[in-house]
Design an enzyme around this catalytic site. Structure first.
Site, PDB file in Angstrom:
ATOM      1  N   HIS A 155       0.833  -1.221   0.000  1.00 24.47           N
ATOM      2  CA  HIS A 155       0.000   0.000   0.000  1.00 24.47           C
ATOM      3  C   HIS A 155       0.862   1.264   0.000  1.00 24.47           C
ATOM      4  CE1 HIS A 155      -3.296  -2.728   1.258  1.00 24.47           C
ATOM      5  NE2 HIS A 155      -2.369  -3.262   2.032  1.00 24.47           N
ATOM      6  N   SER A 276      14.341  21.835 -15.843  1.00 29.86           N
ATOM      7  CA  SER A 276      13.153  22.658 -16.068  1.00 29.86           C
ATOM      8  C   SER A 276      13.591  23.984 -16.671  1.00 29.86           C
ATOM      9  CB  SER A 276      12.442  22.885 -14.734  1.00 29.86           C
ATOM     10  OG  SER A 276      11.676  24.071 -14.797  1.00 29.86           O
ATOM     11  N   LYS A 282      15.603  21.889 -10.565  1.00 27.07           N
ATOM     12  CA  LYS A 282      14.964  20.629 -10.945  1.00 27.07           C
ATOM     13  C   LYS A 282      15.867  19.663 -11.698  1.00 27.07           C
ATOM     14  CE  LYS A 282      10.305  21.049 -10.664  1.00 27.07           C
ATOM     15  NZ  LYS A 282       9.355  20.006 -10.761  1.00 27.07           N
ATOM     16  N   GLU A 289       9.227   8.740 -16.723  1.00 26.12           N
ATOM     17  CA  GLU A 289       7.852   9.196 -16.979  1.00 26.12           C
ATOM     18  C   GLU A 289       7.415   8.860 -18.401  1.00 26.12           C
ATOM     19  OE1 GLU A 289       7.742  13.352 -15.939  1.00 26.12           O
ATOM     20  OE2 GLU A 289       8.216  12.929 -13.850  1.00 26.12           O
ATOM     21  N   TYR A 316      -8.144 -13.465 -46.570  1.00 21.84           N
ATOM     22  CA  TYR A 316      -7.549 -12.133 -46.502  1.00 21.84           C
ATOM     23  C   TYR A 316      -8.588 -11.041 -46.720  1.00 21.84           C
ATOM     24  CZ  TYR A 316      -4.765  -8.017 -47.464  1.00 21.84           C
ATOM     25  OH  TYR A 316      -4.254  -6.743 -47.426  1.00 21.84           O
ATOM     26  N   GLN A 321      -4.180  -4.911 -43.505  1.00 25.98           N
ATOM     27  CA  GLN A 321      -3.063  -4.002 -43.756  1.00 25.98           C
ATOM     28  C   GLN A 321      -2.833  -3.093 -42.539  1.00 25.98           C
ATOM     29  OE1 GLN A 321      -2.325  -2.298 -47.755  1.00 25.98           O
ATOM     30  NE2 GLN A 321      -2.925  -0.346 -46.848  1.00 25.98           N
TER      31      GLN A 321
HETATM   32  N1  ARG Z   1      -0.446  -4.046 -48.475  1.00 24.33           N
HETATM   33  C1  ARG Z   1      -1.216  -5.233 -48.289  1.00 24.33           C
HETATM   34  C2  ARG Z   1      -1.217  -5.595 -46.822  1.00 24.33           C
HETATM   35  O1  ARG Z   1      -0.437  -5.036 -46.103  1.00 24.33           O
HETATM   36  C3  ARG Z   1      -0.602  -6.326 -49.088  1.00 24.33           C
HETATM   37  C4  ARG Z   1      -1.536  -7.409 -49.503  1.00 24.33           C
HETATM   38  C5  ARG Z   1      -2.399  -6.969 -50.589  1.00 24.33           C
HETATM   39  N2  ARG Z   1      -3.230  -7.991 -51.077  1.00 24.33           N
HETATM   40  C6  ARG Z   1      -4.351  -7.713 -51.712  1.00 24.33           C
HETATM   41  N3  ARG Z   1      -5.030  -8.705 -52.124  1.00 24.33           N
HETATM   42  N4  ARG Z   1      -4.750  -6.490 -51.861  1.00 24.33           N
HETATM   43  O2  ARG Z   1      -2.010  -6.363 -46.339  1.00 24.33           O
END
Ligand code: ARG
Length: 461
Positions: A155, A276, A282, A289, A316, A321
């Site tokens: 504490h 400072s 200071k 920090e 994907y 990205q």
């Molecule tokens: N710049 C894209 C990323 O960072 C690369 C992959 C792009 N692929 C696509 N099918 N557009 O994810």
């Protein structure tokens, strides 16, 4: 030049181009991108998809591009969408179009997954190296301060006496766990996504295990959809870095407190503190920090990526990205903080006298006084009450327990005898704490020995 202009009849809107592009930040893994391509071409040739001549031309041009980027004669220019397009465009230009065969059996989706993994592996190695340096710095301080007494707190109130070695040893254990977290993450992520294509692999007879081996992975990933859309390893790394930062931030907070005029437990080196503009007296603990402050930034990156990923269908999506800027920033921040911490700790001066004095005042030996009574047959609960009354009387008389005369002690409890002074002196209080992990010199030497061995055998993979 675009890699995908064929089915489009109109130019992309300029704002869309800018919004879409990642070259501003993904150029930092140009090296990984080129090395990945070299491995890919080498494999394509082994599989008789490209000829040896084509391979040699492509690899030699890729190596030239790498050297020129490195020596500054080839500037990565922002007009390309990403680093992949930049490298490929330059390759094609230099190879009489043979470079157009490089992307056979590959997609930017597995390419970027590979580049980011290679980059992350390298950065984990660097992070882990800094952790080791910080751990070594801590261990030498622990050896030096095995007899530097100070109060331990709960504490933020003085609780029981410990040593500086013991206090620093707590951070040693935290950072040691941070190292093992990196070890785990590294082992789990160490599989190559190259050859997964856009999402469903490819019809070319690629040898994925071969490229994985060429690039230093333990093997190849097992599901092409997962390979191109897995960002778990980044989330794990961000989490591990958040924990590192949390540890550094707690340590910073203590250094800030210890550096105050009221405590004066430490003096920061001039090279690691700032002044400072108005108050000449200071000497501010800005580094500590800032480390504390930057912790929020790394946590932010973790939450940000978790949020980005939570609604993404397989496989994907361009949302992914967004993993880059925040991961890069978090890595740079954590590495920077570790580096500064090492410098700050190796130059800091511990005011041993102030620490010991503070341990002597503040009744840190009250538990030991109670234990004395217990050892003379008083039940612990009663002993606790007696010492409570003793402390009250000490406060009235503005004395510490060891400054009370035997007469004064006996007024509180007749059980006290003159051997009480030996029992409650600071050194005894610390040195009789012999359990494994406790602050006595004996117990600490055992732990230091174990940790020395750990540092000798320190390895990431
Ligand atoms: N710049 C894209 C990323 O960072 C690369 C992959 C792009 N692929 C696509 N099918 N557009 O994810």
């Amino acid at each position: 030049m675009k890699l995908w202009g064929g089915r489009f009849t109109k130019e992309t809107n300029e704002l869309v181009n800018q919004f879409n592009a990642s070259i501003r930040f993904d150029q930092r893994f140009y090296q990984e991108d080129i090395n990945g391509s070299i491995a890919h071409v080498t494999m394509l040739t082994k599989q008789h998809i490209l000829t040896e001549k084509e391979r040699d031309i492509i690899i030699s041009a890729l190596k030239d591009i790498l050297t020129e980027i490195e020596n500054g004669s080839l500037i990565i220019d922002d007009s390309y969408e990403d680093i992949h397009s930049f490298v490929e465009a330059h390759l094609i230009e230099r190879t009489n179009e043979i470079g157009k065969k490089l992307h056979t059996g590959r997609s930017r989706n597995d390419q970027v997954a590979l580049d980011m993994k290679l980059y992350t592996k390298k950065e984990i190695e660097l992070l882990d190296g800094l952790l080791k340096e910080l751990l070594s710095t801590l261990l030498s301080l622990m050896k030096k301060h095995i007899k530097t007494y100070m109060p331990g707190f709960t504490h933020l109130q003085k609780a029981q006496p410990i040593t500086l070695a013991h206090h620093l040893g707590a951070y040693f254990e935290m950072l040691k766990r941070d190292h093992f977290r990196l070890v785990d993450i590294y082992a789990r992520m160490n599989y190559s996504p190259l050859g997964s294509g856009a999402l469903a692999g490819t019809t070319y007879p690629l040898d994925r295990e071969y490229t994985a081996e060429l690039l230093g992975f333990a093997g190849a990933t097992l599901n092409s959809m997962d390979s191109v859309s897995d960002r778990d390893y980044l989330i794990e790394l961000l989490s591990a870095m958040s924990t590192i930062m949390m540890h550094l931030s707690r340590f910073s907070e203590e250094i800030i407190i210890w550096n105050t005029n009221e405590y004066k437990f430490v003096e920061l080196d001039d090279a690691y503190s700032t002044g400072s503009s108005i108050m000449p007296q200071k000497k501010n603990p800005d580094i500590a920090e800032l480390v504390r402050g930057k912790t929020g930034r790394v946590y932010g990156a973790l939450i940000s990526l978790l949020t980005t990923m939570k609604g993404l269908p397989l496989a994907y999506n361009k949302d992914m990205q967004e993993d880059k800027e925040l991961t890069f920033d978090a890595i740079d921040t954590t590495k920077g903080c570790l580096q500064l911490f090492i410098g700050m700790l190796s130059t800091i001066k511990f005011n041993e006298h102030a620490m010991e004095l503070s341990a002597k005042n503040g009744f840190t030996n009250a538990t030991d006084a109670a234990d004395y009574l217990v050892n003379h047959g008083v039940p612990f609960r009663d002993a606790h009450g007696i010492i409570g009354r003793l402390v009250l009387s000490c406060i009235e008389k503005k004395k510490s327990i060891d400054e009370m005369s035997l007469q004064e002690l006996k007024e509180i409890s007749p059980v006290f005898e003159s051997d009480i002074y030996d029992v409650i002196n600071l050194e005894t209080c610390v040195e009789k704490r012999l359990t494994l992990g406790a602050p006595s010199q004996k117990a600490m030497e055992q732990v230091i020995f174990i940790n020395e061995k750990f540092l000798e055998e320190y390895h990431l993979s």
